[in-house]
Design an enzyme around this catalytic site. Structure first.
Site, mmCIF file in Angstrom:
data_model
loop_
_atom_site.group_PDB
_atom_site.id
_atom_site.type_symbol
_atom_site.label_atom_id
_atom_site.label_comp_id
_atom_site.label_asym_id
_atom_site.label_seq_id
_atom_site.Cartn_x
_atom_site.Cartn_y
_atom_site.Cartn_z
ATOM 1 N N GLU A 166 -0.451 -5.877 26.806
ATOM 2 C CA GLU A 166 -0.941 -7.025 26.442
ATOM 3 C C GLU A 166 -0.848 -6.926 24.767
ATOM 4 O O GLU A 166 -1.938 -7.204 24.184
ATOM 5 C CB GLU A 166 -2.439 -7.415 26.631
ATOM 6 C CG GLU A 166 -2.403 -7.849 28.351
ATOM 7 C CD GLU A 166 -3.762 -8.002 28.981
ATOM 8 O OE1 GLU A 166 -4.683 -7.253 28.025
ATOM 9 O OE2 GLU A 166 -3.976 -8.396 29.796
ATOM 10 N N GLU A 497 0.713 -11.119 35.565
ATOM 11 C CA GLU A 497 0.550 -11.220 34.160
ATOM 12 C C GLU A 497 1.213 -10.125 33.565
ATOM 13 O O GLU A 497 2.331 -10.502 33.118
ATOM 14 C CB GLU A 497 -1.077 -11.316 33.862
ATOM 15 C CG GLU A 497 -1.331 -11.395 32.328
ATOM 16 C CD GLU A 497 -2.934 -11.094 32.272
ATOM 17 O OE1 GLU A 497 -3.351 -11.889 31.546
ATOM 18 O OE2 GLU A 497 -3.371 -10.069 32.651
ATOM 19 N N GLU A 503 -4.243 -16.290 27.608
ATOM 20 C CA GLU A 503 -5.539 -15.882 27.057
ATOM 21 C C GLU A 503 -5.939 -15.422 25.732
ATOM 22 O O GLU A 503 -6.825 -15.719 25.135
ATOM 23 C CB GLU A 503 -6.328 -15.148 28.322
ATOM 24 C CG GLU A 503 -5.696 -13.682 28.211
ATOM 25 C CD GLU A 503 -6.051 -12.720 29.306
ATOM 26 O OE1 GLU A 503 -6.878 -13.273 30.028
ATOM 27 O OE2 GLU A 503 -5.669 -11.728 29.228
#
Length: 699
Positions: A166, A497, A503
């Site tokens: 991420e 994801e 997000e």
């Protein structure tokens, strides 16, 4: 389907292999000390310089790295066409030339096969260990696969990490990775970096002589995820496997093999996006009857939680929860809990009214009060709802409206606990009409010290997919290992994801060009549950304590439904924001999920992507364009449309004064008649883009 195997003996030397179209050529050889090496060229341009192959074994003086002699070479070609259950096209061609080199290690008698498959768009190779007396159980300490670059390429990279993907992408020269690493590592609730020059795959690069090069892996099964560690003096990447808690990389039992190491290359960026090589290196479908696997468009009680408007947990009374002993009935509700019966019914009503397939509800089950940060083993049971969530009522109400509920299983990375409850949880889903699950692996792993991408965890994610298939359940796994084409074999893995998704727009934002990089990197291995469709970019308007801004225009958000391919697409924003922009929301309602054909019209990593897709079983087309930081005029033509047919094109585009930061909701909608002779010039502003629906006009 056509399938042809034939010997290539006499067409190429035992050491050389060409792609079917002749553009790519690889060469295998042994150094004087018996170390295997390979090279790769594209249209006579060097892609991979001489690179070594092999593995170091733990507690073994004779590593599988040198002292080899060539025992045999077998060459062949393969050509088939297969039909995916879902995908970017209804048929995929799998065409390659193959060379399998059998090596014998002189001092040990051990055998190892290096198998190469050369496609028109790239090379895949793996190590194979046949059944043999000399090698049974062994532990890989390091994989020594090299990728020697031909220059100081421009790269789009994220930091090497054992626990998260991420990150925002950094664009830099390879030689600049070391100096840019510290600023590229942003905070995450679970992360483990390993090297100042270590990066993750899929790694996208561009050479000065115009080659687009992509390094990745395919068919990651029973093996740790591979990262790449750069020797920035020699410009050589070496594979770096994710270790387990003890530092070991992979426990192997012959006969076995590694995943494929992949190198895609083209002088046209669009061909990288169009490649299906990663899927083709995976095994064919293992599910006998996949008719229950269906693409889904859904909404859900999620964005309001991520942004801080509502909460996952039911009460603020407890600092700790012990399942089966904590008395929720006597607790005071916190009045911010999102997963209440009445609130979820509002989402069900909205889904039914606008033709959405499903509704996802998070925070419905007990245990969220202390779910994170406590190294808690028995954290959720995945079957017990909160007092304010009447599961039976919600189930029956959704069924009466023709809407499917999507289950949520957050494991909080307590993997043993999830496996402990998995059969019961999946059966509970089937008993209550849930056919799809979003699973999550947030936080540090339990067992303690394990990494998200180690062999043990890779095996867990695969176990969850296969177990779900036994129950006819589709899986959307978050925080799991990045996909490597395994969805060809198990197409019930309809989403992951495994990258920086929407997000993070609620956590301070992502770079405006992020979505122009992801299709070149993360999406090479499979679809992403990116959760697009945000219409209100200023989060503080509905969540006052959150001053984050979504770095995208509204038109860009619409285009993501086409450019970020997935058979699972969420309209992620709040219901009230869609009601404010019903004309723009129409595109989300109309856009398809499954495709007969995909055509990449424009592409440059980090700058822009334009894609046209034809809806499966229909004559409808959809186009999406996403743009990076620099405004540009996109120029496309419609020659992919049927000759002689008129179409109505509805164009959703940035207004001239739109900007992702200062004026993101400025958009225009225009309807025009187009044919296959039509052309379009359309401005895409910074962080902007456009989306087009094209339907045949009535004759």
């Amino acid at each position: 389907m056509s399938c042809l195997w034939m010997s290539l003996a006499g067409l190429v030397s035992a050491q050389e292999l060409e792609s079917p179209n002749g553009n790519l050529e690889m060469e295998f050889s042994l150094l004087e000390n018996g170390t295997p090496t390979y090279t790769l060229t594209y249209k006579d341009k060097q892609v991979i310089k001489e690179s070594k192959l092999g593995l170091d074994l733990k507690n073994d003086e004779a590593d599988l790295f040198n002292s080899f002699s060539q025992a045999d070479v077998e060459t062949s070609t393969f050509d088939e066409t297969w039909k995916p259950v879902w995908g970017e096209e209804k048929e995929i061609r799998n065409h390659y030339n193959e060379m399998a080199v059998t090596l014998t290690q002189e001092e040990t008698g051990r055998k190892m096969i290096v198998r190469f498959r050369l496609f028109d768009e790239g090379l895949g190779f793996r190590y194979e260990f046949p059944q043999q007396k000399e090698l049974g159980h062994f532990v890989i300490e390091d994989e020594k696969t090299q990728f020697a670059m031909s220059g100081d390429h421009t790269a789009f990279w994220i930091p090497g990490d054992y626990d998260t993907q991420e990150y925002d992408y950094t664009e830099s020269r390879l030689s600049e990775i070391r100096e840019r690493m510290a600023s590229s590592i942003t905070a995450n609730i679970s992360q483990t970096s390993f090297s100042p020059t270590g990066v993750q795959t899929s790694l996208m690069m561009k050479s000065e002589n115009g080659l687009y090069i992509n390094l990745h892996e395919a068919a990651l099964i029973d093996y740790p995820a591979m990262h790449l560690d750069l020797d920035d003096e020699k410009m050589i990447f070496e594979s770096w496997l994710t270790p387990d808690v003890n530092g070991d990389k992979a426990f192997m039992i012959a006969p076995t093999h590694t995943p494929w190491r992949t190198i895609m290359v083209s002088d046209d960026a669009r061909e990288i996006l169009a490649s299906r090589m990663i899927y083709n290196l995976n095994d064919p479908i293992a599910i006998e009857d996949p008719s229950w696997i269906k693409p889904m468009k859904y909404i859900g009680v999620w964005w309001e939680m991520i942004t801080g408007k509502s909460s996952w947990h039911y009460t603020d009374d407890f600092s700790a929860v012990r399942l089966g002993e904590t008395d929720y009935d006597s607790a005071k509700p916190n009045d911010t809990h999102g997963a209440t019966t009445e609130h979820v019914k509002e989402y069900i009503d909205f889904a039914a009214e606008h033709g959405f397939d499903g509704v996802l509800v998070e925070g419905w089950n007990i245990g969220w009060e202390d779910w994170f940060g406590h190294s808690k083993d028995y954290v959720f049971d995945f079957v017990t709802p909160y007092p304010d969530f009447d599961l039976e009522e919600v189930r029956d109400y959704a069924k009466s409206k023709g809407v499917e509920m999507i289950m949520h299983h957050e494991t909080s990375s307590s993997v043993r606990n999830y496996e402990r409850h998995m059969d019961e949880a999946y059966q509970f889903m089937k008993d209550n009409g849930y056919n799809a699950v979003k699973s999550g692996y947030v936080g540090d792993m339990l067992p303690r010290g394990e990494n998200h991408y180690s062999q043990w965890l890779v095996n867990h994610y695969q176990y969850a997919i296969e177990k779900a298939a036994d129950f006819k359940i589709m899986v959307n796994a978050h925080e799991a290992v990045r996909p490597t084409g395994v969805a060809r074999t198990y197409p019930n893995l309809i989403g992951n994801e495994s990258a920086r998704g929407t997000e993070y727009q609620a956590f301070g934002g992502s770079k405006p060009n992020h979505v122009t990089v992801l299709p070149f990197t993360r999406l090479q291995g499979g679809p992403m549950d990116y959760t697009p469709g945000i219409f209100e970019m200023d989060i503080s308007t509905f969540s006052p304590d959150n001053d984050s801004h979504v770095n995208s225009t509204l038109a860009n958000q619409l285009a993501l439904y086409v450019t970020m391919y997935s058979p699972l697409q969420m309209a992620a924003d709040l219901i009230e924001n869609y009601k404010r922009f019903p004309d723009a929301f129409q595109f989300i309602k109309d856009v398809a999920l499954d495709w007969d054909k995909s055509i990449y019209l424009e592409a440059e990593p980090g700058d822009y992507i334009t894609v046209a897709r034809k809806e499966k079983g229909s004559e409808n087309w959809f186009i999406g364009n996403v743009n990076g930081e620099t405004p540009r005029t996109s120029r496309i033509n419609f020659d992919f449309l049927n000759k002689g047919q008129k179409y109505i094109a509805t164009i959703y585009s940035d207004a001239k004064d739109a900007h992702y930061k200062t004026n993101p909701q400025a958009y225009e909608i225009k309807k025009v008649v187009v044919t296959n002779k039509s052309k379009l010039s359309k401005l895409s502003v910074p962080g902007g883009g456009y989306a087009i629906s094209i339907i045949p006009a009535e004759k």
